[in-house]
Write a protein that holds these residues in place. Structure first.
Motif, PDB file in Angstrom:
ATOM      1  N   GLU A 151       0.824  -1.214   0.000  1.00 45.33           N
ATOM      2  CA  GLU A 151       0.000   0.000   0.000  1.00 45.33           C
ATOM      3  C   GLU A 151       0.861   1.269   0.000  1.00 45.33           C
ATOM      4  O   GLU A 151       0.425   2.327  -0.467  1.00 45.33           O
ATOM      5  CB  GLU A 151      -0.949   0.002   1.202  1.00 45.33           C
ATOM      6  N   SER A 154       1.784   2.188  -3.801  1.00 42.97           N
ATOM      7  CA  SER A 154       0.772   2.462  -4.830  1.00 42.97           C
ATOM      8  C   SER A 154       0.711   3.972  -5.025  1.00 42.97           C
ATOM      9  O   SER A 154       0.886   4.744  -4.083  1.00 42.97           O
ATOM     10  CB  SER A 154      -0.595   1.932  -4.392  1.00 42.97           C
ATOM     11  N   LEU A 271       0.957   0.353  -9.086  1.00 44.36           N
ATOM     12  CA  LEU A 271       1.967  -0.056  -8.113  1.00 44.36           C
ATOM     13  C   LEU A 271       3.362   0.302  -8.618  1.00 44.36           C
ATOM     14  O   LEU A 271       3.725  -0.008  -9.754  1.00 44.36           O
ATOM     15  CB  LEU A 271       1.875  -1.571  -7.880  1.00 44.36           C
TER      16      LEU A 271
END
Length: 615
Positions: A151, A154, A271
């Protein structure tokens, strides 16, 4: 350290500890920025000569390292040619006093500078040996972190662009709008002449065309964004995102006018690949490891049992604040083999200004508290780190000795140069009345009173908006409203009443009359450029965006500038001439020393060095 009444230092280091790690990383970063080597063995690269000494690139790197913190603090940006002349001058002057060095090192300011050099380089040696992560980190560890924290890697799609914009919101008819479109099409054709085979238009060419077409200075043609998807007019977004970086699109027509876009940046969403993120992850782990190592190595350095600050010394410091002649030169503090006397500490404060000298208006408690902290943070802690470096053998390293050699030469060379400069200036006498009067007569523009003026202001606040696109059109609506208010006034409306009813300015209730202002106050530079051209009673032509509002201004009253009498300028002129004399004398003296000692420099090599401060 027994036999005297003393205070164990427990809380004096709180400020030091709070910022020490961040300052440490900054200090080491500055050290790395000074590396301008061209070869793996820079000592083999000779930049020039002074006397019978070679000036190696390696030594020059160390001189930059020594001076860079001061240059950054003073916001100095000398060229390599200027800096190496200073280095060569210091080299030859320091060598000239090697046989009689004690005369210089007995001076309190020189003594403290040399001590700070020694303790700073010792501290640097400890950090480099015990804190810095020199080994490469296992890729498996970096990849595990990446996979466990996807996360964090991203990213949203973003883009930015510069634009040429011809505003059609104020055109009164289709013919006027058509003229704007023709101008935009001609500008796009002109830009095509600068395209390379990939359609890239050089930034300078785009800005020049935009400057001519929009009538704004180049510095205002900045990138817009970065924008996220959906933030602005979808027509502009689609056009911008269809371009490659540096490409210029076709003319875009909207209800508000005509755009020509040049894409400046574009980041695809999704990503971030591991290979791109690897360096960032390594830096994260390196910081953590260095923080842990730093916390571990600092514990013995902060041990309060290693330091004593004596009550008798503080009591005499309090006496010194009221009457220096009543104070005894007792031992103020000590650590290990280092002893700090009261008068040595006073001389340190005069030299370093790390803390203000104690004064009689302070209470004894204030003096004790502030100077206990200053003694610990600025004198004793560096002494402890030096003691630690000596015990671990770091001061015996070739790196430490070379840094000390160059730093010592720089300090002694600078001190000798300043002594020579003072003697040279003494022979020149004081600034004469004739010199002052001549400067006053040749530069009358420097000696005038500051003009002041008052303005009548129409200020319209835009409606609330969130996206950049909505904010832009809210401002345009406010600008249009400001022009409507001005038209009411020009059509015969009572000026103060109209402004009180419609304006949102600070002085709207008083009819929009501003206080007396000097140039540069309240409004930005580009507004003042026009204000200074106004006649009394004249309004600005177009609204400005200032302080979150769209404003129009009328010059109401003006007190023009007047010549200042020589009497009120005499001291300032004398200081200006003295500074000019010092600069000229510094340059003359340096060139004379370099010439006398046969200074030579290889400009070809010097021109290949990266700019100072460039990593």
């Amino acid at each position: 350290m027994m036999g005297r009444s003393c205070l164990r230092t427990q809380c004096y280091n709180s400020v030091l500890v709070r910022n020490l790690f961040a300052l440490t990383l900054c200090f080491l970063t500055i050290g790395s920025m000074s590396n301008v080597s061209l070869a793996s063995d820079s000592s083999q690269v000779v930049l020039g000569k002074i006397g019978n000494r070679d000036i190696s690139l390696d030594d020059y790197n160390l001189f930059i390292r020594f001076n860079l913190p001061h240059m950054k603090e003073a916001n100095l940006n000398p060229s390599h040619e200027e800096l190496i002349e200073i280095f060569a001058t210091h080299l030859v002057l320091a060598a000239s006093v090697e046989a009689n060095e004690e005369r210089l090192t007995d001076q309190s300011d020189v003594k403290w500078r040399l001590r700070e050099l020694k303790t700073r380089e010792a501290y640097s040696g400890i950090l480099e040996e015990e804190m810095l992560v020199k080994e490469s980190l296992p890729e498996e560890k970096l990849r595990d972190y990446y996979n466990g924290n996807l996360e964090k890697f991203s990213r949203e799609a973003t883009y930015s662009f510069r634009n040429i914009f011809l505003d059609a919101t104020r055109t009164s008819n289709a013919a006027a709008r058509g003229e704007l479109k023709t101008k935009a099409m001609k500008a796009r054709e002109e830009l095509k002449q600068f395209e390379d085979p990939n359609g890239i238009v050089p930034l300078n060419d785009f800005v020049r065309v935009a400057e001519e077409l929009m009538g704004v200075p180049a510095k205002q043609i900045n990138p817009r964004g970065s924008f996220k998807i959906g933030q602005i007019n979808p027509v502009l977004e689609k056009a911008a995102r269809s371009l490659d970086i540096g490409q210029v699109g076709d003319v875009i027509e909207t209800d508000n006018g005509f755009y020509i876009l040049r894409l400046e940046s574009q980041v695809e969403g999704g990503l971030q690949p591991f290979e791109e993120a690897k360096a960032q992850i390594a830096e994260h782990f390196r910081y953590q490891i260095q923080k842990e190592r730093f916390d571990k190595l600092r514990q013995p350095l902060l041990d309060p049992s290693r330091v004593e600050i004596y009550e008798e010394g503080l009591a005499n410091l309090v006496r010194w604040a009221s009457n220096p002649n009543d104070a005894k030169n007792v031992v103020l503090a000590e650590t290990g083999d280092f002893e700090l006397s009261l008068l040595d500490y006073i001389e340190y404060l005069k030299y370093s200004r790390s803390a203000p000298l104690p004064v009689s208006t302070q209470s004894p408690e204030e003096i004790r508290e502030s100077h206990s902290a200053a003694v610990y943070n600025h004198v004793l802690y560096p002494a402890i780190t030096y003691e630690e470096a000596v015990a671990k053998g770091y001061t015996e390293s070739a790196t430490f000795q070379e840094r000390l050699r160059i730093g010592r030469g720089a300090i002694l060379g600078e001190e000798i140069f300043l002594q020579l400069l003072r003697r040279h200036l003494d022979t020149m006498g004081s600034i004469s009345e004739e010199e002052i009067r001549a400067y006053y007569e040749v530069h009358p523009e420097e000696f005038v009173t500051t003009p002041t003026s008052r303005y009548r202001e129409i200020a319209i606040r835009p409606t609330e908006a969130t996206s950049p696109y909505e904010k832009e059109f809210a401002f345009r609506a406010a600008e249009a409203k400001a022009l409507e208010v001005l038209e009411m006034i020009k059509s015969g409306g009572a000026e103060e009443r109209v402004i009180m009813e419609y304006s949102d300015g600070e002085e709207a209730r008083e009819g929009g009359l501003t206080p007396w202002l000097s140039p540069g106050r309240r409004f930005s530079a580009n507004v003042w450029e026009e204000l200074e051209t106004l006649e009394v009673g004249e309004w600005t032509n177009e609204p400005y965006r200032e302080r979150g509002k769209a404003i129009l201004l009328k010059l109401e009253d003006l007190i023009p500038s007047e010549p200042e009498p020589l009497e009120s300028c005499r001291d300032g002129i004398g200081m200006t001439l003295l500074k000019r004399r010092m600069i000229e004398a510094t340059q003359t003296l340096r060139q004379m020393i370099l010439s006398e000692h046969g200074y030579e420099i290889d400009l070809d090599i010097l021109q290949t060095l990266p700019p100072l401060g460039e990593e």
